[in-house]
Design a protein around this motif. Structure first.
Motif, PDB file in Angstrom:
ATOM      1  N   PRO A  29       1.140  -1.193  -0.282  1.00 42.36           N
ATOM      2  CA  PRO A  29       0.687   0.554   0.393  1.00 42.36           C
ATOM      3  C   PRO A  29       0.762   1.281  -0.085  1.00 42.36           C
ATOM      4  O   PRO A  29       2.118   1.524   0.654  1.00 42.36           O
ATOM      5  N   VAL A  30      -0.219   2.438  -0.927  1.00 43.00           N
ATOM      6  CA  VAL A  30       1.462   3.324  -0.934  1.00 43.00           C
ATOM      7  C   VAL A  30       0.236   4.618  -0.279  1.00 43.00           C
ATOM      8  O   VAL A  30      -1.275   4.819  -0.864  1.00 43.00           O
ATOM      9  N   ASN A  31       0.938   5.237   0.551  1.00 45.17           N
ATOM     10  CA  ASN A  31       0.428   6.672   1.357  1.00 45.17           C
ATOM     11  C   ASN A  31       1.514   7.853   0.718  1.00 45.17           C
ATOM     12  O   ASN A  31       2.448   7.864   1.846  1.00 45.17           O
ATOM     13  N   LEU A  32       1.018   8.601   0.060  1.00 45.76           N
ATOM     14  CA  LEU A  32       1.934   9.128  -0.288  1.00 45.76           C
ATOM     15  C   LEU A  32       1.244  11.210  -0.058  1.00 45.76           C
ATOM     16  O   LEU A  32      -0.612  11.413   0.335  1.00 45.76           O
ATOM     17  N   LYS A  54      -9.693   5.800  -8.013  1.00 43.91           N
ATOM     18  CA  LYS A  54      -9.232   5.100  -9.960  1.00 43.91           C
ATOM     19  C   LYS A  54      -8.225   4.809  -9.236  1.00 43.91           C
ATOM     20  O   LYS A  54      -7.717   3.944 -10.208  1.00 43.91           O
ATOM     21  N   ASN A  55      -7.729   4.829  -7.990  1.00 42.28           N
ATOM     22  CA  ASN A  55      -5.655   3.759  -7.891  1.00 42.28           C
ATOM     23  C   ASN A  55      -6.242   3.623  -6.748  1.00 42.28           C
ATOM     24  O   ASN A  55      -5.710   4.367  -4.862  1.00 42.28           O
ATOM     25  N   THR A  56      -6.749   2.549  -6.496  1.00 49.94           N
ATOM     26  CA  THR A  56      -6.947   1.202  -5.221  1.00 49.94           C
ATOM     27  C   THR A  56      -5.405   1.089  -5.005  1.00 49.94           C
ATOM     28  O   THR A  56      -5.038   0.650  -5.634  1.00 49.94           O
ATOM     29  N   GLY A  57      -5.162   0.727  -3.243  1.00 45.46           N
ATOM     30  CA  GLY A  57      -3.795   1.668  -3.179  1.00 45.46           C
ATOM     31  C   GLY A  57      -2.897   2.088  -2.727  1.00 45.46           C
ATOM     32  O   GLY A  57      -1.919   1.728  -2.237  1.00 45.46           O
ATOM     33  N   THR A  58      -4.233   2.763  -2.775  1.00 43.05           N
ATOM     34  CA  THR A  58      -3.001   4.589  -2.670  1.00 43.05           C
ATOM     35  C   THR A  58      -3.991   5.224  -1.812  1.00 43.05           C
ATOM     36  O   THR A  58      -4.734   5.799  -1.958  1.00 43.05           O
ATOM     37  N   THR A  59      -3.191   6.543  -0.882  1.00 44.71           N
ATOM     38  CA  THR A  59      -4.120   6.889   0.068  1.00 44.71           C
ATOM     39  C   THR A  59      -2.884   8.290  -0.287  1.00 44.71           C
ATOM     40  O   THR A  59      -1.969   8.498  -0.214  1.00 44.71           O
ATOM     41  N   ILE A  60      -3.727   9.272  -0.675  1.00 44.86           N
ATOM     42  CA  ILE A  60      -3.662  10.107  -0.417  1.00 44.86           C
ATOM     43  C   ILE A  60      -3.553  11.244   1.292  1.00 44.86           C
ATOM     44  O   ILE A  60      -4.936  11.662   1.817  1.00 44.86           O
ATOM     45  N   GLY A  77      13.189  17.666   7.738  1.00 49.49           N
ATOM     46  CA  GLY A  77      12.500  16.435   7.398  1.00 49.49           C
ATOM     47  C   GLY A  77      11.698  15.556   7.511  1.00 49.49           C
ATOM     48  O   GLY A  77      11.836  14.426   7.586  1.00 49.49           O
ATOM     49  N   ALA A  78      10.692  16.314   7.416  1.00 49.08           N
ATOM     50  CA  ALA A  78       9.077  16.465   7.761  1.00 49.08           C
ATOM     51  C   ALA A  78       8.599  15.323   6.274  1.00 49.08           C
ATOM     52  O   ALA A  78       9.208  15.800   5.179  1.00 49.08           O
ATOM     53  N   PRO A  79       8.061  14.524   7.051  1.00 49.94           N
ATOM     54  CA  PRO A  79       8.171  13.633   5.537  1.00 49.94           C
ATOM     55  C   PRO A  79       6.680  14.253   4.165  1.00 49.94           C
ATOM     56  O   PRO A  79       6.082  14.829   4.597  1.00 49.94           O
ATOM     57  N   THR A 226      11.173  11.432  -0.869  1.00 53.17           N
ATOM     58  CA  THR A 226      10.448  10.262  -1.379  1.00 53.17           C
ATOM     59  C   THR A 226      10.454   9.113  -1.118  1.00 53.17           C
ATOM     60  O   THR A 226      11.480   8.990  -2.078  1.00 53.17           O
ATOM     61  N   LYS A 227      10.439   7.776  -0.811  1.00 52.68           N
ATOM     62  CA  LYS A 227      10.293   6.866  -1.204  1.00 52.68           C
ATOM     63  C   LYS A 227       9.938   6.724  -2.758  1.00 52.68           C
ATOM     64  O   LYS A 227       9.553   4.762  -2.862  1.00 52.68           O
ATOM     65  N   TYR A 228       8.788   7.023  -2.957  1.00 54.09           N
ATOM     66  CA  TYR A 228       7.909   6.636  -3.258  1.00 54.09           C
ATOM     67  C   TYR A 228       7.721   7.857  -4.957  1.00 54.09           C
ATOM     68  O   TYR A 228       6.237   7.881  -5.648  1.00 54.09           O
ATOM     69  N   GLN A 229       8.685   7.970  -5.522  1.00 52.93           N
ATOM     70  CA  GLN A 229       8.585   8.769  -6.639  1.00 52.93           C
ATOM     71  C   GLN A 229       8.117   8.533  -7.319  1.00 52.93           C
ATOM     72  O   GLN A 229       6.905   9.374  -8.709  1.00 52.93           O
ATOM     73  N   LYS A 230       8.177   7.194  -8.467  1.00 54.20           N
ATOM     74  CA  LYS A 230       6.917   6.895  -9.587  1.00 54.20           C
ATOM     75  C   LYS A 230       5.589   6.938  -9.057  1.00 54.20           C
ATOM     76  O   LYS A 230       5.242   7.593  -9.681  1.00 54.20           O
ATOM     77  N   GLN A 231       5.136   6.479  -8.032  1.00 52.35           N
ATOM     78  CA  GLN A 231       3.580   6.941  -7.398  1.00 52.35           C
ATOM     79  C   GLN A 231       3.758   9.226  -7.685  1.00 52.35           C
ATOM     80  O   GLN A 231       2.446   8.853  -7.463  1.00 52.35           O
TER      81      GLN A 231
END
Length: 257
Positions: A29-32, A54-60, A77-79, A226-231
């Protein structure tokens, strides 16, 4: 022979099970976290809901605050995965420190600065701010709130800044300015046109004259940590899609293609 057959069957079963498990890898699961200027508050809620549908598995997660506050959070350094600023200077500061992915930077939106007052106000324009009936005027803190910086530029351009200093009430972000005007805590305020459009309690008295402030642009960029550059890049592309454009335009933003 029977034992051999049983053994081979067992080996085959184990092999198929292992292959089957390998083929059922579930995506993590991705949390952006989207750090966005406070003036995007209303549009942000709709954009989040649409994207997640439209993007299950991704939380904004929308982190909304003044652009200066968000800049400092990222520097400390905050996420944050994507930063959307209401001013170029905050993005420039992160760029100079190597904290954004440069090729991902893009001007996303435009806006306009307006003078607002309560619905029943008799305020006629910027020049009226010097009148005795106007006791308090709110703007965002210029050092950390882009709308405040634009307000200072406009009032300076109109040769009103020095004269109005005793009346100025500083706010932590542009939405606080709007709240001050709505509640009658101040007589007038300078906010974005998109903020004024969300309120039934204020009216637009006047727009900032052309050339009285720098162009109001909202740059966005993926944060380097970011740990999720692609997303994050996918979400940035979504913000430029026709569906997102409709939402931005609904709230009065000028979309930059």
């Amino acid at each position: 022979m029977k034992k051999l057959f049983t053994f081979l069957a067992l080996v085959l079963f184990i092999a198929v099970s292992v292959i089957g498990c390998g083929g059922k890898k579930s995506e993590e699961p991705v949390n952006l976290t989207i750090s966005a200027a406070a003036s995007l508050q209303d549009a942000a809620g709709e954009l989040k809901a649409l994207y997640e549908s439209k993007n299950t598995g991704t939380t904004i997660t929308m982190n909304l605050a003044s652009s200066g506050t968000l800049q400092k959070q990222i520097e400390e350094g905050a996420p944050a995965d994507l930063f959307i600023s209401a001013g170029q200077s905050q993005m420039d500061a992160l760029s100079q420190k190597g904290l954004i992915i440069e090729e991902s930077r893009k001007d996303l939106l435009g806006n306009e600065l307006v003078l607002v007052a309560g619905k029943d106000s008799s305020l006629a324009g910027f020049e009226s701010l010097t009148g005795e009936n106007v006791k308090k005027i709110s703007i965002g803190t210029p050092e950390s709130v882009p709308a405040g910086q634009y307000a200072k530029e406009t009032l300076t351009s109109l040769k009103l800044w020095d004269q109005l200093q005793p009346k100025i009430i500083l706010a932590k972000d542009v939405r606080q300015v709007l709240t001050y005007v709505e509640t009658g805590n101040v007589d007038a305020g300078l906010v974005y046109r998109t903020d004024a459009a969300t309120s039934a309690s204020v009216k637009i008295v006047s727009s900032a004259p052309d050339g009285s402030n720098k162009p109001i642009l909202y740059p966005m960029a993926v944060v380097k940590s970011t740990k999720y550059q692609k997303q994050a890049e996918e979400f940035a592309r979504f913000l430029q899609s026709d569906d997102a454009v409709k939402i931005f335009e609904k709230y009065g933003f000028k979309v930059i293609r």
